[in-house]
Structures are given as structure tokens and as C-alpha cells.
Enzyme design. Structure first.
Site, PDB file in Angstrom:
ATOM      1  N   TYR A 105       0.904  -1.258   0.137  1.00 12.04           N
ATOM      2  CA  TYR A 105      -0.035  -0.026  -0.147  1.00 12.04           C
ATOM      3  C   TYR A 105       0.747   1.038   0.268  1.00 12.04           C
ATOM      4  CZ  TYR A 105      -2.878   3.847   1.693  1.00 12.04           C
ATOM      5  OH  TYR A 105      -3.637   5.044   1.778  1.00 12.04           O
ATOM      6  N   GLU A 193      -3.540   7.642  -3.883  1.00  8.56           N
ATOM      7  CA  GLU A 193      -3.443   6.483  -3.149  1.00  8.56           C
ATOM      8  C   GLU A 193      -3.155   5.322  -4.040  1.00  8.56           C
ATOM      9  OE1 GLU A 193      -5.875   5.226   0.435  1.00  8.56           O
ATOM     10  OE2 GLU A 193      -6.953   4.384  -1.117  1.00  8.56           O
TER      11      GLU A 193
END
Ligand code: GDP
Ligand code: MN
Length: 392
Positions: A105, A193
Site C-alpha cells: 500500500y 493512493e
């Protein structure tokens, strides 16, 4: 403003980040045709992904792989039209499926506490990142970029090391993290993101398998207040998913935020709007919205604001609080009277107008039999009473 994955990926590409090629399709036939092109270019499988502005598409069944063009078309026909968290899927992204070795991530946000852009990374990337954040927050590593110097290579390296990356992937990670930072700065984003930031295995020209980091998913939220500086980004606004009330407010230049209460507020100036909401609460009511018609509000704006307020079925009373400066009180009063005459729903209203042309405004309002108030306290108290009376 949230933008779709495909648009977010094009902004990452513009910063030179590694993003696999994609096409956007709106019909199963288009999915099949796009898949055919990826298979012709050597793909073993393709991925079909719902393009909706919500997270968790994978878990909702909106991300699927297919082994041939016919299967891709069939998968496309299942995903298109699907409902994901209340949103109908109208388009999908099609690309060559990546062969994922591991999912990380990586995200960048504007951190309001440190007042810096903060990069966050985790070795536990993928669809469970929310659970990781909740249950193992220690698994998410952070570093704040310097507002003058940006995200320095050593900082990005430290972050990559913390999530267990080693060269050559670590080196790639540094470039990607700096690219996220550059995207934040270049586009005035609030959030960028990449989840998963994936290690993928690919067959090189010599037939050997090589691993590299790629941005498999992308999510970007642009700062609405920064949009004026990037007229080109306006094309990325997804009108399919914009709330019609928000769209109308935007076209009218009205700041409007829907809330849960019963008292519709029409105010000029953000500070006065907040004060008005505080007073509504003070007198035991709940505001149905925050609404700032802005400075110099005219006729159309006032009529439009009234429509926005009345579009909410919870509204039981309307409180108008205008401080005339550049805004002329009589202009607002005339707008209110016209809006009243066109109003589809009978809702009691109390009006307080002070400042420029307040006397003319009062005369107009009185002639039209509109309820007025001399002070803000009186106006708020009356509006709360009217809302309660209407509720009975
Ligand atoms: P999200 O659920 O909305 O975040 O959508 P993502 O694009 O992140 O996809 C969800 C999950 O689907 C990813 O975490 C991957 O596990 C899987 N996925 C997405 N793209 C691919 C791909 O190209 N190949 C493979 N094998 N899995 C993929
Ligand atoms: Mn994702």
C-alpha cells in the site's frame, strides 16, 4: 473532487510512474474488443474493473479476470450495470492482468496536523488495508515531506525499507513515492493512493522472469479549491456520479453542504452561515444545511438557493439571514418573493435582512406578507418554533 481510476492513472503516468496500459469500455462489446487488443499484444489474461468512485470494488465483485475475449465480454456484461454501494457501474477499465507476487500500500495525503504532505506505506496492501489500519495501525509507516525540499530520496528509501523492500525494488519504490508527492503538488490533490502497489512478475525479452513495482490501482481526490488552477482537470469530473443538488449548487456558485436537520438556512458569508447554524442549535433546532450564497448574491442565486433548500424533504422551516454589504437587501428580498411564488412546497420562512437597502427590503417583505425578524436571535428562535409547529 474524486476522479475515476482511469483518470487517476493518467495523472500518475504524467509524472512518469509505472502504470500498466488500460482502455475504458462502456458496453460488453467494447470490453470484448479492448480485450482482443490486449490478447493480441501478448496478454495471458485481462482484468475488467468497475469504474465507480467508491472503494472496495474488488470485494463487491467489481474486479474480475478473463482468459479470452469472449469471457472478457461476458465478465463485462456482468460488471456493467452492477450496483456497487448504491452506484450503478456505467464503465469499466480493461487491461492486461498483472501477475501479482505481492501487494503493498502507498498513499499520500495532506496531513492537517503537521501541515505537510505525508506519505504512508504498508507491506499489508490490497483489499484489507482498512482492517490493517484499524487493527494493526503499527503496520502503516509514515514520513512527512518537507514543504520546501519535497520528499527527499533518503526519506522515501527509509519508508521503503520499513515495509521490507530491498533493491532493485527499493530503488523503484523511491521513484514511485516521489512521483506520488509530485502528483500531489502538481495537481493540488488532497489524496493520492496506490493500492495495490504491486510487485509483478513479467517475462523479459530474454525469456527470464523479472519482478518490478507497478501502480495497479489509483485513487485521487483533487482539492476543489485548487481546481481553478487546473482547468484541464474539470474534464475528469464524473457527472454520472455527481449528486444533482451538488451540481446545481456548483453551477450557481453557492457553497452548499447538506446536513441532517429540519431548518433550511440561506445566509451570505461562510462565517455568518456558521453563526446562524450555531444559533439554530442554541434555540433547540437542527440545521438542514450549510448554505452560503456568497457576496453580491442576486435574484437567480436566491431563487436557486431556495430550490436547493426545498429539494430536501426534511426541511420544515427556512431561515434567511442576509447581511447586506455588496449584497443588496432589496435584491435578495425580491428574489425571495419570486422564489416564494414559484415554490412547489409550502414551508414557513422567516427572514432577517440588515445592512445595504434593508429598509427597502423590509418594505418589500412586509408587502408580500413574509415573516421577518429584527435580530438574528429572534430569527433563529422563530425558525425553530416554525419547524416544530410544522412537525406537529
Ligand atoms: P479496489 O478493490 O476497488 O481497491 O480495486 P483494486 O483495483 O485494488 O483491485 C482489487 C484487487 O483485485 C487487488 O488487490 C488485486 O488483488 C486484484 N487485482 C486487481 N488487478 C489485478 C490484476 O491485474 N491481476 C490480478 N491477478 N489481480 C488483480
Ligand atoms: Mn485498490
Amino acid at each position: 473532487m474524486k476522479i475515476q481510476e482511469a483518470d487517476a492513472k493518467s495523472l500518475l503516468l504524467a509524472q512518469g510512474l509505472p502504470v500498466p496500459a488500460w482502455e475504458v469500455a462502456r458496453t460488453p462489446q467494447e470490453v470484448g474488443a479492448a480485450a482482443e487488443r490486449f490478447f493480441a499484444a501478448g496478454a495471458e489474461r485481462v482484468v475488467v474493473k468497475a469504474q465507480v468512485l467508491v472503494g472496495g470494488r474488488g470485494k463487491a465483485g467489481g474486479v474480475k479476470l478473463a482468459g479470452n475475449p469472449a469471457e472478457a465480454q461476458e465478465v463485462g456484461s456482468r460488471i456493467l450495470g452492477m450496483d456497487i454501494k448504491g452506484i450503478t457501474v456505467r464503465k469499466v477499465l480493461v487491461g492486461a492482468a498483472a501477475n501479482i507476487v505481492k501487494e503493498y500500500y502507498l498513499g499520500a495525503i495532506v496531513d492537517r496536523v503537521s501541515r505537510r504532505i505525508v506519505l504512508m506505506a504498508s507491506a499489508e496492501g490490497g483489499v484489507e488495508i482498512e482492517e490493517v489500519a484499524r487493527e494493526n495501525p503499527g503496520e502503516i509507516h509514515r514520513v512527512a515531506a518537507d514543504p520546501q525540499l519535497g520528499l527527499l530520496a533518503f526519506q522515501a528509501r527509509g519508508l521503503g525499507l520499513a515495509i521490507g523492500l530491498r533493491d532493485p525494488l527499493l530503488n523503484q519504490f523511491v521513484g514511485i513515492a516521489q512521483g506520488l508527492y509530485a502528483t500531489m503538488r502538481t495537481e493540488d490533490a488532497d489524496l493520492v493512493e496506490v493500492n495495490p502497489l504491486a510487485v509483478v512478475a513479467e517475462r523479459g525479452a530474454d525469456g527470464a522472469t523479472v519482478q518490478r513495482l507497478v501502480c495497479l490501482d489509483a485513487k485521487i481526490t483533487l482539492d476543489d479549491s485548487g481546481l481553478a488552477r487546473h482547468p484541464g482537470l474539470e474534464t475528469m469530473r464524473d457527472l454520472d456520479e455527481e449528486d444533482p443538488v451538488d451540481a446545481k449548487a456548483r453551477h450557481l456558485g453557492i457553497n452548499f453542504i447538506h446536513l441532517e436537520g429540519t431548518i433550511g438556512c440561506m445566509v451570505n458569508g461562510a462565517g455568518l452561515a456558521m453563526t446562524t447554524m450555531d444559533l439554530v442549535k442554541h434555540y433547540g433546532g437542527e440545521p438542514a444545511n450549510f448554505l452560503d450564497v456568497g457576496g453580491g448574491a442576486r435574484h437567480e442565486t436566491v431563487c436557486g438557493a431556495m430550490e436547493l433548500i426545498l429539494a430536501d424533504p426534511n426541511v420544515k422551516a427556512i431561515l434567511v439571514n442576509i447581511f447586506g454589504g455588496i449584497t443588496r437587501g432589496d435584491e435578495v428580498a425580491a428574489g425571495l418573493i419570486e422564489a416564494r411564488s414559484e415554490q412547489v412546497r409550502e414551508v414557513p420562512m422567516v427572514v432577517r435582512i440588515v445592512g445595504t437597502n434593508a429598509v427597502e427590503a423590509a418594505r418589500l417583505l412586509r408587502a408580500a406578507n413574509l415573516e421577518t425578524a429584527n435580530s438574528l436571535d429572534e430569527a433563529a428562535e422563530k425558525a425553530v418554533a416554525l419547524a416544530k409547529g410544522a412537525a406537529r
